[in-house]
Design a protein around this motif. Sequence first.
Motif, PDB file in Angstrom:
ATOM      1  N   UNK A 117      -1.501   7.771  -1.039  1.00  0.00           N
ATOM      2  CA  UNK A 117      -1.705   7.283   0.411  1.00  0.00           C
ATOM      3  C   UNK A 117      -2.502   6.258   0.634  1.00  0.00           C
ATOM      4  N   UNK A 118      -3.056   5.568  -0.262  1.00  0.00           N
ATOM      5  CA  UNK A 118      -4.089   4.690  -0.256  1.00  0.00           C
ATOM      6  C   UNK A 118      -3.295   3.524  -0.772  1.00  0.00           C
ATOM      7  N   UNK A 119      -2.210   3.283  -1.165  1.00  0.00           N
ATOM      8  CA  UNK A 119      -1.606   2.209  -2.009  1.00  0.00           C
ATOM      9  C   UNK A 119      -1.420   1.249  -1.149  1.00  0.00           C
ATOM     10  N   UNK A 120      -1.109   1.408   0.100  1.00  0.00           N
ATOM     11  CA  UNK A 120      -0.528   0.336   0.939  1.00  0.00           C
ATOM     12  C   UNK A 120      -1.694  -0.189   1.900  1.00  0.00           C
ATOM     13  N   UNK A 121      -3.072   0.334   1.516  1.00  0.00           N
ATOM     14  CA  UNK A 121      -4.035  -0.222   2.421  1.00  0.00           C
ATOM     15  C   UNK A 121      -4.519  -1.667   1.604  1.00  0.00           C
ATOM     16  N   UNK A 122      -4.577  -2.388   2.614  1.00  0.00           N
ATOM     17  CA  UNK A 122      -4.712  -3.929   2.076  1.00  0.00           C
ATOM     18  C   UNK A 122      -6.467  -4.132   1.835  1.00  0.00           C
ATOM     19  N   UNK A 123      -6.645  -4.017   0.410  1.00  0.00           N
ATOM     20  CA  UNK A 123      -8.026  -3.967  -0.152  1.00  0.00           C
ATOM     21  C   UNK A 123      -8.203  -4.971  -1.121  1.00  0.00           C
ATOM     22  N   UNK A 124      -7.322  -5.980  -1.385  1.00  0.00           N
ATOM     23  CA  UNK A 124      -7.365  -6.835  -2.164  1.00  0.00           C
ATOM     24  C   UNK A 124      -6.949  -6.463  -3.741  1.00  0.00           C
ATOM     25  N   UNK A 144      12.340   8.132   0.755  1.00  0.00           N
ATOM     26  CA  UNK A 144      11.571   8.008   2.021  1.00  0.00           C
ATOM     27  C   UNK A 144      10.336   7.645   1.878  1.00  0.00           C
ATOM     28  N   UNK A 145       9.380   7.720   0.875  1.00  0.00           N
ATOM     29  CA  UNK A 145       8.489   7.065   0.712  1.00  0.00           C
ATOM     30  C   UNK A 145       8.355   5.508   0.703  1.00  0.00           C
ATOM     31  N   UNK A 146       9.402   5.115  -0.221  1.00  0.00           N
ATOM     32  CA  UNK A 146       9.531   3.631  -0.288  1.00  0.00           C
ATOM     33  C   UNK A 146       9.843   2.989   0.904  1.00  0.00           C
ATOM     34  N   UNK A 147      10.774   3.717   1.870  1.00  0.00           N
ATOM     35  CA  UNK A 147      11.120   3.112   3.041  1.00  0.00           C
ATOM     36  C   UNK A 147      10.176   3.317   4.204  1.00  0.00           C
ATOM     37  N   UNK A 172      -0.177  -1.283  -8.038  1.00  0.00           N
ATOM     38  CA  UNK A 172       0.814  -0.798  -8.740  1.00  0.00           C
ATOM     39  C   UNK A 172       1.469   0.615  -8.548  1.00  0.00           C
ATOM     40  N   UNK A 173       2.384   0.745  -7.858  1.00  0.00           N
ATOM     41  CA  UNK A 173       2.939   2.024  -7.636  1.00  0.00           C
ATOM     42  C   UNK A 173       4.105   2.524  -8.469  1.00  0.00           C
ATOM     43  N   UNK A 174       3.810   3.423  -9.204  1.00  0.00           N
ATOM     44  CA  UNK A 174       4.985   3.943 -10.132  1.00  0.00           C
ATOM     45  C   UNK A 174       5.500   5.208  -9.589  1.00  0.00           C
ATOM     46  N   UNK A 175       6.716   5.463  -9.423  1.00  0.00           N
ATOM     47  CA  UNK A 175       7.356   6.876  -9.059  1.00  0.00           C
ATOM     48  C   UNK A 175       8.303   7.334  -9.940  1.00  0.00           C
ATOM     49  N   UNK A 176       8.160   8.477 -10.322  1.00  0.00           N
ATOM     50  CA  UNK A 176       9.155   9.096 -11.677  1.00  0.00           C
ATOM     51  C   UNK A 176       9.950  10.040 -10.784  1.00  0.00           C
ATOM     52  N   UNK A 177      11.269   9.703 -10.833  1.00  0.00           N
ATOM     53  CA  UNK A 177      12.395  10.687 -10.137  1.00  0.00           C
ATOM     54  C   UNK A 177      12.918  10.067  -9.093  1.00  0.00           C
ATOM     55  N   UNK A 178      14.119  10.142  -8.953  1.00  0.00           N
ATOM     56  CA  UNK A 178      15.131   9.578  -7.923  1.00  0.00           C
ATOM     57  C   UNK A 178      15.478  10.647  -6.871  1.00  0.00           C
ATOM     58  N   UNK A 179      14.817  10.619  -5.929  1.00  0.00           N
ATOM     59  CA  UNK A 179      15.327  11.874  -4.800  1.00  0.00           C
ATOM     60  C   UNK A 179      15.220  11.269  -3.703  1.00  0.00           C
ATOM     61  N   UNK A 180      15.190  12.220  -2.639  1.00  0.00           N
ATOM     62  CA  UNK A 180      15.227  11.975  -1.011  1.00  0.00           C
ATOM     63  C   UNK A 180      13.688  11.428  -0.831  1.00  0.00           C
ATOM     64  N   UNK A 208      15.480  -0.385  -1.143  1.00  0.00           N
ATOM     65  CA  UNK A 208      15.238   1.059  -1.497  1.00  0.00           C
ATOM     66  C   UNK A 208      16.542   1.627  -2.261  1.00  0.00           C
ATOM     67  N   UNK A 209      17.658   0.954  -1.923  1.00  0.00           N
ATOM     68  CA  UNK A 209      19.028   1.565  -2.466  1.00  0.00           C
ATOM     69  C   UNK A 209      18.770   0.935  -3.855  1.00  0.00           C
ATOM     70  N   UNK A 210      18.552  -0.052  -4.178  1.00  0.00           N
ATOM     71  CA  UNK A 210      18.221  -0.832  -5.349  1.00  0.00           C
ATOM     72  C   UNK A 210      17.300  -0.005  -6.322  1.00  0.00           C
ATOM     73  N   UNK A 211      16.136   0.369  -5.816  1.00  0.00           N
ATOM     74  CA  UNK A 211      15.016   1.177  -6.794  1.00  0.00           C
ATOM     75  C   UNK A 211      15.545   2.610  -6.942  1.00  0.00           C
ATOM     76  N   UNK A 212      16.471   3.098  -6.120  1.00  0.00           N
ATOM     77  CA  UNK A 212      16.818   4.419  -6.313  1.00  0.00           C
ATOM     78  C   UNK A 212      18.268   4.526  -6.676  1.00  0.00           C
ATOM     79  N   UNK A 213      19.000   3.460  -7.018  1.00  0.00           N
ATOM     80  CA  UNK A 213      20.187   3.737  -7.593  1.00  0.00           C
ATOM     81  C   UNK A 213      20.694   4.440  -8.845  1.00  0.00           C
TER      82      UNK A 213
END
Length: 317
Positions: free
Chosen positions: A19-26, A42-45, A30-38, A55-60
């Motif tokens: 939840x803190x990954x998108x906060x601009x703190x300088x 949804x989180x990427x989008x 790096x966000x790594x997601x294991x598993x391709x599902x809805x 999003x389609x390319x990352x979850x193909x």
Amino acid sequence: MNPCAYRITDGAPQKIALTDAMRDAGGLVWVHLAGIDDQTAGWLRDTGGLDPYLVDALTATETRPRCEALGEGAFLNLRGRSREELHNSDLLASVRIWAVKGRVFSVTRKPMIAVGLVQAKVDAGAVRDPGDLITAFATAITEDLDPDVATLGDQLDDCEEQLDAARVFELRRTVSRVRIAAIAYRRFLQPQRAALEKLAALPGDWLGEDDRLHLAAAADRAARMAEELESIRERSALMHETLSDLRAEQIDSRSLVISIVAMVFLPLTFITGLYGMNVAHLPYAQEPWAFDAIMGVCAAIAAGVTIYFVQRHWFSR
């Protein structure tokens, strides 16, 4: 979805909540997601704010190594070994990476060995920017795959040293397994080399000169492995043909022995069949010595035919 998020500031890594990954703190996130599902899509989008195309390319589901420049960032798909046993036609798992200055998103469908190696480098403080992170992925994948390719070559060398008609079936199974693996690996290493070379040539200040050199080295290593796999594939094909020839020679040799045995017993079968007929007036049928005489004649004929084939060297062919 098993998330893993890091914030790296001046080489100092810190694990953070997703939840803190998108906060601009300088620094680098790096966000790594294991598993391709809805949930991942949804989180990427929604949280990651990525374009639907990304999003389609990352979850193909089906992917192949490639690199695309998109705006100020780059999308990269790489293939490496997995901790799980995969299908023979698809022996390498994929990692999809979107990198832009300050942020890197990576997604894997299957557990990938290289991810653990990259996390170790991050924890050791060896990653400072997106270029370092992508270079760590490329280097980890090639370093992990290189010994596996060398093992395939060693297995083929062992088969060549143990070449024997008595072990045809065992050797053919090994050669077939090596050939299938070589074809499956080479299928992805050739485009992976092109993808790394393209990434190294992309403009952008988020890739340093040292990163480009490391990417070029990883591409060169991938090219060398692809050439080795092509050599293994060709050697496997030749070995398979050699084993098929040995098997054919083995069958021919056994067929020759069967034919010789049949030729030895052919005149004997004629004589015994003739005297086995239930008709009158067979020569010497009533004589008490007739049986011994017929057995002697059969033995002499069998010995004569066998000596003839031995003198003609048919048994040694």
